[in-house]
Structure formats: structure tokens, C-alpha cells
Design an enzyme around this catalytic site. Structure first.
Site, PDB file in Angstrom:
ATOM      1  N   LYS A   1       0.475   5.841   8.282  1.00 25.21           N
ATOM      2  CA  LYS A   1       1.195   5.777   6.998  1.00 25.21           C
ATOM      3  C   LYS A   1       0.214   5.918   5.835  1.00 25.21           C
ATOM      4  O   LYS A   1       0.438   6.705   4.910  1.00 25.21           O
ATOM      5  CB  LYS A   1       1.945   4.440   6.944  1.00 25.21           C
ATOM      6  CG  LYS A   1       2.823   4.221   5.751  1.00 25.21           C
ATOM      7  CD  LYS A   1       2.243   3.359   4.657  1.00 25.21           C
ATOM      8  CE  LYS A   1       1.842   1.970   5.023  1.00 25.21           C
ATOM      9  NZ  LYS A   1       1.375   1.186   3.882  1.00 25.21           N
TER      10      LYS A   1
ATOM     11  N   LYS B   1      -7.256   1.683  -2.639  1.00 26.06           N
ATOM     12  CA  LYS B   1      -6.825   1.274  -1.286  1.00 26.06           C
ATOM     13  C   LYS B   1      -6.913   2.466  -0.317  1.00 26.06           C
ATOM     14  O   LYS B   1      -7.374   2.320   0.819  1.00 26.06           O
ATOM     15  CB  LYS B   1      -5.391   0.729  -1.362  1.00 26.06           C
ATOM     16  CG  LYS B   1      -4.742   0.437  -0.021  1.00 26.06           C
ATOM     17  CD  LYS B   1      -5.388  -0.720   0.727  1.00 26.06           C
ATOM     18  CE  LYS B   1      -4.781  -0.886   2.119  1.00 26.06           C
ATOM     19  NZ  LYS B   1      -5.349  -1.976   2.869  1.00 26.06           N
TER      20      LYS B   1
ATOM     21  N   SER C   1       0.872  -1.182   0.000  1.00 28.36           N
ATOM     22  CA  SER C   1       0.000   0.000   0.000  1.00 28.36           C
ATOM     23  C   SER C   1       0.905   1.226   0.000  1.00 28.36           C
ATOM     24  O   SER C   1       1.540   1.524   1.019  1.00 28.36           O
ATOM     25  CB  SER C   1      -0.862   0.038   1.262  1.00 28.36           C
ATOM     26  OG  SER C   1      -1.595  -1.145   1.407  1.00 28.36           O
TER      27      SER C   1
HETATM   28  P1  NAD Z   1       5.921  -5.936   7.355  1.00 27.27           P
HETATM   29  O1  NAD Z   1       6.634  -4.777   7.940  1.00 27.27           O
HETATM   30  O2  NAD Z   1       5.486  -7.053   8.241  1.00 27.27           O
HETATM   31  O3  NAD Z   1       6.840  -6.604   6.200  1.00 27.27           O
HETATM   32  C1  NAD Z   1       7.597  -5.866   5.291  1.00 27.27           C
HETATM   33  C2  NAD Z   1       8.832  -6.695   4.925  1.00 27.27           C
HETATM   34  O4  NAD Z   1       9.581  -6.002   3.918  1.00 27.27           O
HETATM   35  C3  NAD Z   1       9.798  -6.917   6.091  1.00 27.27           C
HETATM   36  O5  NAD Z   1      10.030  -8.310   6.237  1.00 27.27           O
HETATM   37  C4  NAD Z   1      11.064  -6.156   5.679  1.00 27.27           C
HETATM   38  O6  NAD Z   1      12.254  -6.776   6.118  1.00 27.27           O
HETATM   39  C5  NAD Z   1      10.959  -6.196   4.172  1.00 27.27           C
HETATM   40  N1  NAD Z   1      11.697  -5.140   3.462  1.00 27.27           N
HETATM   41  C6  NAD Z   1      11.678  -3.805   3.668  1.00 27.27           C
HETATM   42  N2  NAD Z   1      12.442  -3.169   2.738  1.00 27.27           N
HETATM   43  C7  NAD Z   1      12.942  -4.143   1.938  1.00 27.27           C
HETATM   44  C8  NAD Z   1      13.799  -4.134   0.794  1.00 27.27           C
HETATM   45  N3  NAD Z   1      14.251  -2.975   0.268  1.00 27.27           N
HETATM   46  N4  NAD Z   1      14.134  -5.307   0.225  1.00 27.27           N
HETATM   47  C9  NAD Z   1      13.650  -6.482   0.730  1.00 27.27           C
HETATM   48  N5  NAD Z   1      12.841  -6.568   1.804  1.00 27.27           N
HETATM   49  C10 NAD Z   1      12.496  -5.402   2.402  1.00 27.27           C
HETATM   50  O7  NAD Z   1       4.669  -5.329   6.547  1.00 27.27           O
HETATM   51  P2  NAD Z   1       3.290  -6.055   6.195  1.00 27.27           P
HETATM   52  O8  NAD Z   1       2.345  -5.959   7.343  1.00 27.27           O
HETATM   53  O9  NAD Z   1       3.588  -7.367   5.557  1.00 27.27           O
HETATM   54  O10 NAD Z   1       2.710  -5.020   5.108  1.00 27.27           O
HETATM   55  C11 NAD Z   1       3.191  -4.946   3.789  1.00 27.27           C
HETATM   56  C12 NAD Z   1       2.298  -3.973   3.029  1.00 27.27           C
HETATM   57  O11 NAD Z   1       0.954  -4.465   3.033  1.00 27.27           O
HETATM   58  C13 NAD Z   1       2.248  -2.573   3.641  1.00 27.27           C
HETATM   59  O12 NAD Z   1       2.208  -1.609   2.617  1.00 27.27           O
HETATM   60  C14 NAD Z   1       0.953  -2.584   4.430  1.00 27.27           C
HETATM   61  O13 NAD Z   1       0.384  -1.290   4.586  1.00 27.27           O
HETATM   62  C15 NAD Z   1       0.078  -3.453   3.550  1.00 27.27           C
HETATM   63  N6  NAD Z   1      -1.025  -4.118   4.247  1.00 27.27           N
HETATM   64  C16 NAD Z   1      -0.832  -4.649   5.490  1.00 27.27           C
HETATM   65  C17 NAD Z   1      -1.899  -5.238   6.149  1.00 27.27           C
HETATM   66  C18 NAD Z   1      -1.723  -5.814   7.537  1.00 27.27           C
HETATM   67  O14 NAD Z   1      -2.741  -6.093   8.193  1.00 27.27           O
HETATM   68  N7  NAD Z   1      -0.506  -6.034   8.007  1.00 27.27           N
HETATM   69  C19 NAD Z   1      -3.161  -5.302   5.537  1.00 27.27           C
HETATM   70  C20 NAD Z   1      -3.315  -4.810   4.257  1.00 27.27           C
HETATM   71  C21 NAD Z   1      -2.238  -4.200   3.609  1.00 27.27           C
END
Ligand code: NAD
Length: 295
Positions: free
Chosen positions: A238, A170, A95
Site C-alpha cells: 500500500k 513517511k 499513512s
Molecule cells: P487497522 O486496519 O488495524 O485499523 C484501521 C481501522 O480503521 C479499523 O479499525 C477500521 O474498522 C477503521 N475504519 C476504516 N474505515 C473507517 C471509516 N470510514 N470510519 C471509521 N473507521 C474506519 O490499521 P492500523 O494498522 O491501525 O494502521 C492505520 C494507519 O497507520 C495505516 O495508514 C497504516 O499504514 C499506518 N501505520 C501502521 C503501522 C503498523 O505497524 N500497523 C505503523 C505505522 C503506520
């Protein structure tokens, strides 16, 4: 089709595991080695960088926290663009700010690469059981090409329009959710203050026009005083930040979003940024000096 998957966090890990279960070949990368190992044990190949992921795959999915992370992984040093073959498609499922989706997509286009933005709604439980809602922006023929693959992770995959439209959808979702939680909070605190049981008010109104999925998910949490995430305040901040930027970029005033941003900043100042976003009720409880929690 070999799929690259970058970002194995709360969402990316179960999503990549579902692709493996469906029989796709995956090559994965994350800075977090424990997450890589876990997905590797389910059958994925591990890469040492986003560049190597791109070298070894036909399409690359990214599931990263926010716009700067996507820009770094896709266009930065050792990023996807350095390793991708011409014609490779990046499907960004994070997102992020839609203006950034467009800008990253334009930079990829100059290198002969393509992009879809395909953020999701549904959270970890729906990522695990493969029933996310996916909203997609970009070229329609690419949407058609990757529809079946996206459906492996989803209950619905909807085409919204040109690149960036997925993230516009979104952010619209995140605005509606934030304002709804605040309305439920305001109403329940008012009921309590007026000497009426907020639980009975919830039961009385949930079947009428005021009822909503948000009300049914969040009112019980408020009444239980349970603020375990779910969706954290810091992630919603965010998203609202991206909503404010994207809305201002097209001169669309978003007064309620601005107000919700300030309410969430207040919660963050109180150290509640890791709480579920249903803790918006705590802002109202504080200014009204009352609690809606069941006795
Ligand atoms: P998270 O923080 O759990 O995971 C993100 C991952 O990305 C981490 O493991 C981190 O190490 C990795 N990362 C960061 N920069 C990187 C790079 N340059 N190269 C490789 N790896 C890298 O986040 P999440 O909860 O999985 O969310 C991911 C996306 O989905 C976000 O944009 C969030 O807003 C969206 N989202 C989350 C939810 C939720 O409930 N968690 C629901 C819908 C949407």
C-alpha cells in the site's frame, strides 16, 4: 480541548488510550464496535458516526488504513465535514498518498476547516508506549498549537512543511526501509551461496558502514526464519503504491521502489502478504534456491 478520534485499529486504539491516560476528553468512532467498546471502557465517549464525532469535538484525529478511507470518513456521507464547526482542524495520522492529503485539505478549506497530515513511524509497540515518530505537514501555527497533544503519543514530533509533507516524509521512510531490507536479503543469500555463514557475515558487518537499524531489526528475523509481523507485506505494498503515485506525480523516477513493488507482488502471489516485510528474503531464497535460516 475535546478530541475526536476516528479509526481504532492496531495503531489508533493504543494512541487513543494514551490521550485518555494524559487526561484529554475523547469522542471516538470506528465501524468495529468491539474496538469502540474497549476504548469506551477506558473513558472515551462513543459516537455513532464521524459526523457526530466532529459535532462533539474541537479537533478530529483520523487513523485509517489508506486514502479512500480518509476521504470517506472526512468528506463522505455522515463524515467529519458534515458535522464540524468552522475552524475545526482534522489531523490525519494515517499513512496516505500526499497528493490526496492536499486534495482533502483543499476541500476542507472550502468549508472553513483546516488539516494537518501527521503520519507516524514505529508500529504497534511504539503506539502502545507512546514513543511514535510523527512527521507533520500543514500550517506551522497549527503544528505549534497541537504539538503538546501529539507528543502524548510520540517520542518525536517533527514539522516537515506544507500540507502533504508529512506523508512525503513517511513515504521516503518506507522507500528506505524496503530497499534496505532487500539489500540485507541479497547480501545474506549471496554469503550463504558462497559457502560463508550468513550469521557471521551479519556479525562482521553490522558495526561498519553497512550496519543499520533495518539490518539489526530484520537480519535476525531472516536467520531465525521468523516472519511474524511487525509490518505486513500488504501494508508495505500500500505504501509503495502511494510512493509510486506521488513520485510520478512530480516526475521523480523511483526505479528501486518499482523493483521492490514487483518483489512484494511476487511474495503476495505466494500467499505471504500477511508476513512481516523481512520475508523479502524469501524472494531471494527462492531465486537462488537456498535458505539463510540457521540449521
Ligand atoms: P487497522 O486496519 O488495524 O485499523 C484501521 C481501522 O480503521 C479499523 O479499525 C477500521 O474498522 C477503521 N475504519 C476504516 N474505515 C473507517 C471509516 N470510514 N470510519 C471509521 N473507521 C474506519 O490499521 P492500523 O494498522 O491501525 O494502521 C492505520 C494507519 O497507520 C495505516 O495508514 C497504516 O499504514 C499506518 N501505520 C501502521 C503501522 C503498523 O505497524 N500497523 C505503523 C505505522 C503506520
Amino acid at each position: 480541548m475535546k478530541i475526536g478520534f476516528i479509526g481504532l485499529g492496531i495503531m489508533g486504539k493504543p494512541m487513543s488510550k494514551n490521550l485518555l491516560k494524559a487526561g484529554y476528553e475523547l469522542v471516538v468512532f470506528d465501524f468495529n464496535q468491539a474496538a469502540v467498546k474497549e476504548v469506551q471502557e477506558c473513558g472515551a465517549e462513543a459516537a455513532a458516526s464521524s459526523k457526530e464525532v466532529a459535532e462533539k469535538s474541537d479537533v478530529v484525529i483520523t487513523m485509517l488504513p489508506n486514502s479512500p478511507h480518509v476521504r470517506a470518513a472526512v468528506l463522505g456521507k455522515d463524515g467529519v465535514a458534515e458535522g464540524a464547526k468552522p475552524g475545526t482542524v482534522v489531523i490525519d495520522m494515517s499513512s496516505i498518498d500526499p497528493t490526496e492529503s492536499k486534495s482533502i485539505g483543499a476541500a476542507l478549506q472550502e468549508k472553513g476547516l483546516d488539516m494537518l497530515d501527521a503520519p507516524v513511524s514505529g508500529g504497534e509497540p511504539k503506539a502502545i508506549d507512546g514513543t511514535l515518530s510523527v512527521m507533520v505537514g500543514g500550517k506551522k501555527e497549527l503544528f505549534d498549537k497541537y504539538y503538546d497533544m501529539l507528543m502524548v503519543m510520540a517520542g518525536s514530533v517533527v514539522y516537515v512543511g506544507e500540507l502533504g509533507s508529512g506523508n512525503v516524509a513517511k513515504l521516503a521512510n518506507q522507500i528506505v526501509v524496503a530497499v534496505n531490507i532487500a539489500a540485507v536479503s541479497e547480501a545474506l543469500v549471496f554469503a550463504k551461496k558462497a559457502g560463508t555463514d550468513p550469521e557471521l557475515v551479519y556479525q562482521a558487518i553490522r558495526g561498519g558502514l553497512a550496519g543499520s537499524t533495518v539490518m539489526d531489526a530484520k537480519a535476525p528475523m531472516m536467520l531465525d526464519g521468523n516472519f511474524k509481523p511487525g509490518f505486513r507485506i500488504e501494508l508495505h505494498i500500500k505504501d509503495l503504491n502511494n510512493a509510486l503515485n506521488a513520485a510520478h506525480a512530480v516526475s521523480s523516477p523511483v526505479p528501486l521502489t518499482g523493483q521492490l513493488m514487483e518483489i512484494m507482488q511476487g511474495l503476495k502471489a505466494d500467499g505471504l502478504e500477511k508476513n512481516d516485510h523481512s520475508s523479502i528474503v524469501k524472494y531471494y531464497e527462492k531465486i537462488a534456491n537456498i535458505s539463510v535460516k540457521r540449521d
